[in-house]
Write an enzyme that holds these catalytic residues in place. Sequence first.
Site, PDB file in Angstrom:
ATOM      1  N   HIS A 113      -3.412  -2.781   7.254  1.00 48.75           N
ATOM      2  CA  HIS A 113      -2.731  -4.028   7.634  1.00 48.75           C
ATOM      3  C   HIS A 113      -3.713  -5.130   8.016  1.00 48.75           C
ATOM      4  O   HIS A 113      -3.324  -6.095   8.650  1.00 48.75           O
ATOM      5  CB  HIS A 113      -1.805  -3.779   8.830  1.00 48.75           C
ATOM      6  N   HIS A 154       4.533  -1.544   5.035  1.00 50.30           N
ATOM      7  CA  HIS A 154       3.980  -0.261   4.633  1.00 50.30           C
ATOM      8  C   HIS A 154       4.263   0.021   3.174  1.00 50.30           C
ATOM      9  O   HIS A 154       4.230   1.153   2.734  1.00 50.30           O
ATOM     10  CB  HIS A 154       4.574   0.864   5.472  1.00 50.30           C
TER      11      HIS A 154
END
Lengths: 214, 689
Positions: free
Chosen positions: B411, B571
Amino acid sequence: MERIANAGNGGLVAELAAVIVENKAWLSEIDGKIGDGDHGVNMAKGFGRTAERLEGGESLAEALSVLSDVLMSEIGGSMGPLYGMMFSGMAEAIEGAEEIDAEDFGAMLQAGLDEVRDIGSAEPGDKTLLDAYVPAVDAYGKALAAGSGMSAALEAMCAAAEAGRDATIDMVAKVGRAARLGERSRGVQDAGATSCALILCALAKGTASRLSDA
Amino acid sequence: MPPRSSSGSARGADAGAGVPLRFGDDLLLWASWLYYEEGMTQSDIARIIGVSRASVISYLADARTRGIVNISIETNRLRALSVARSLSEHFGLKDCLVIPSTGGERPLVESLGAAGAQALRALFRSGDTIGVGWGRSVLAAAKALSTEALQDIRVVQVTGSTSAHVPYTPAACATAMAAAIGAECIPLSAPAIVSTPELRDLLCRESPVREQLACLAELNRIVLGIASMRPSSTLHASGLLKDGPMFRDAYAGAVGEIAGHFVDARGLPVSGPLEARMIGITLEDLARVPQRIAIAGGVDKVPAILAALRGGHANVLVTDAATGAGILHAEGLSVPQVRPGQETVAGLPVRTRVKKFLNAPDEAVDEALEGAVADYAGFLRPVRGSNRALVALDGPRPGKVGVVIGGGAGHDPCFLGYVGRGMADAVAIGNVFASPPPGPILDATRAADGGAGVLHLFGNYSGDVMNFEMAAEMADSGGIAVRTLVTTDDVASAGERQARRGVAGNVLVFKAAGAAADRMLPLVEVAALARKANDRSYTIGVALEPCSLPETQRPLFAIGAGEMEVGVGIHGEPGVARQALENADDTADLVVDRILTAMDPKQGDEVALLLNSLGATPLMELHIIGRRVRQRLKARGVVVARSWAGHYCTSLDMVGMSVTMMHLDAELKGLLDHPCHTPAFRVAPVATG
């Protein structure tokens, strides 16, 4: 009466690990449909590392403990704690036992299930690994109650786990990342239930092949 | 054990896809189009529409017997299309809709109204300020239009009122248009033409009229009719042009009227006695309106429409094929020949293996951490030799609440990029998209502790919740008080706040919590402010292409060429809905609509805006999205008080973006403005003295 020895049977966990590593790609692919696609990768990492750490002489309880430790402390994600607690429950249930008979095995299964339910928030029907695990434990207990031998009960357990896994296809996810998809999660089988069925069937097969009847 | 093939999963997401707009709800037409125009197989069509192949075959048969597939209609349609294309090219129109000339079973004005309504439905956007002129076609379009999908629209009457007893006066047209789209209607409370220039000036200074006229400078679209100067035209019936020799002479050079102004054949304004007495939009104001939509047709109007196009008074035209052909002919252009044929667009090859800069995929996270720790050595260091737990060099101090963040890798710059003075004191990092185990979280917690307790801050995912919970228990038994706040800013993921995912809004919550801790507030207050920041943060993500994991280097899932995934997480999870690909403005509208519905801001409220790339979307596109988001917020009366654009919380190489808004108050704004110094987020101290 059918039973297996605890001592020296840590190899069963190595077999379990081999099954998970073998199915790494398949598990990730299923997970990618409604999850984040890393289930196979993380599972293979945890089980693979465990296999590397087993020296060969462990008891079944010791090997399950090693597996639990690796999953709990090195893997993270949701599967780390869930399977970590499950194997820790199983290991504890048979710790110190010399032999594991049909009843002990049932208690071991139940202890693993109790731990999973304790740490997770899912109920059967929520499209999780419980949907493979719960029917498997039921089927094992019912087979024994109906007078089957341990190897027959193990077969029933594996069959029920796989049927439970398949039943997740028509379920809508209620917990975990897939839950955010609502109805869109229907039509895809759950990755956790899939790995759980793999684990239970490998456990059944490995146990059955080690049974002695004396 | 091979995967079981399941019929249940085969239909997948395609089946849910709606009928593309151009087909309305007409499945027969859609099927016919795919078969005859796109050359698809019946099986492909079945998959796309989400029905069986047998149904497709019966649709096609039905379409043939009902004449939907018919050479003469096709030719007519193609002709209209080629006229539209020629008009667009020649006059530089932004858009042109030409309806086939039908031969008269339905009055032309009605057909134009229906076509106009169709065009307006496609062009109008939430937040618009739309000017509306007058005329039969404009009124017909307003009457044929109906939509409830738009918000915060103003409709402004652009020409003063007329007294004539015709149904299509300026006031009637504006009122009907506003009613059709649920807009606020701003009338023009003055006559279109008054007796003297002095009276005009006086009236224009009266405050209602002055305010109404001021709105004309804010138009972003205008819908206009075009009137011809012929004696029988609507212009004469309207009362706008009084018959009489004086007027006729003065406007002898005019060929048409547009928005109350007379123009000659070249489109230039013709001056006469009326200009100084007219109340309404000026030609200068008209030229400043970005989208000027004219709805007009009929062979008698060819000179007037041509003049409007030559003068550039309209840049979108809705007309009929005969009129369009007449315009082209009058301009000395030939009407293009109909050439049925297929334009084939070569598809891009499907990415099967995504190229990445990697060595051993299994080592990707650790190698990246090794690099990052060196890159950011001025901000952070490993806690105990492992890069999985990092602590700020200038963060933890005695008496200060420690802020610990964490989550999976993939991320970046979440999470380690936010470690430093004024934000997070320590971070725990897991594997790609997987929560860190309790060990590193505990290490980070101990490192961040300054004796005043520690706040755990992370996104709402079951893995993170379990692992942080275990670490918190361990820290607690070691004498460190831990409070936990899970971020839940993803509006798309669930209706209830506590069930939502934590996505890019993370960053603003980290910022607020870090500022509160840096101000040496006690743990209870830091936690309460973090909760408040989270409760007032709203994010929606949209993905165009999936991401791919280092281990597999394959796209995690497929998003069709004409599709996008709305409500996507960070995700690589598929989003909440798959839908047809939209342009930037429409995508931004979709996002803003959902955020505003959830946030429900009042006029004058302030927000902080975070435009975030999900990995592969460039800043250029974020700015385009941001531009539209700001237009919408302005239309709602919401002020963008602070804003950021860039890579803040990504999902590996996903193509997509997310928009986060934090509903500000003075307290939150103060926390966002508090100085901080981290690798990925910096706020400079305000210079004093």
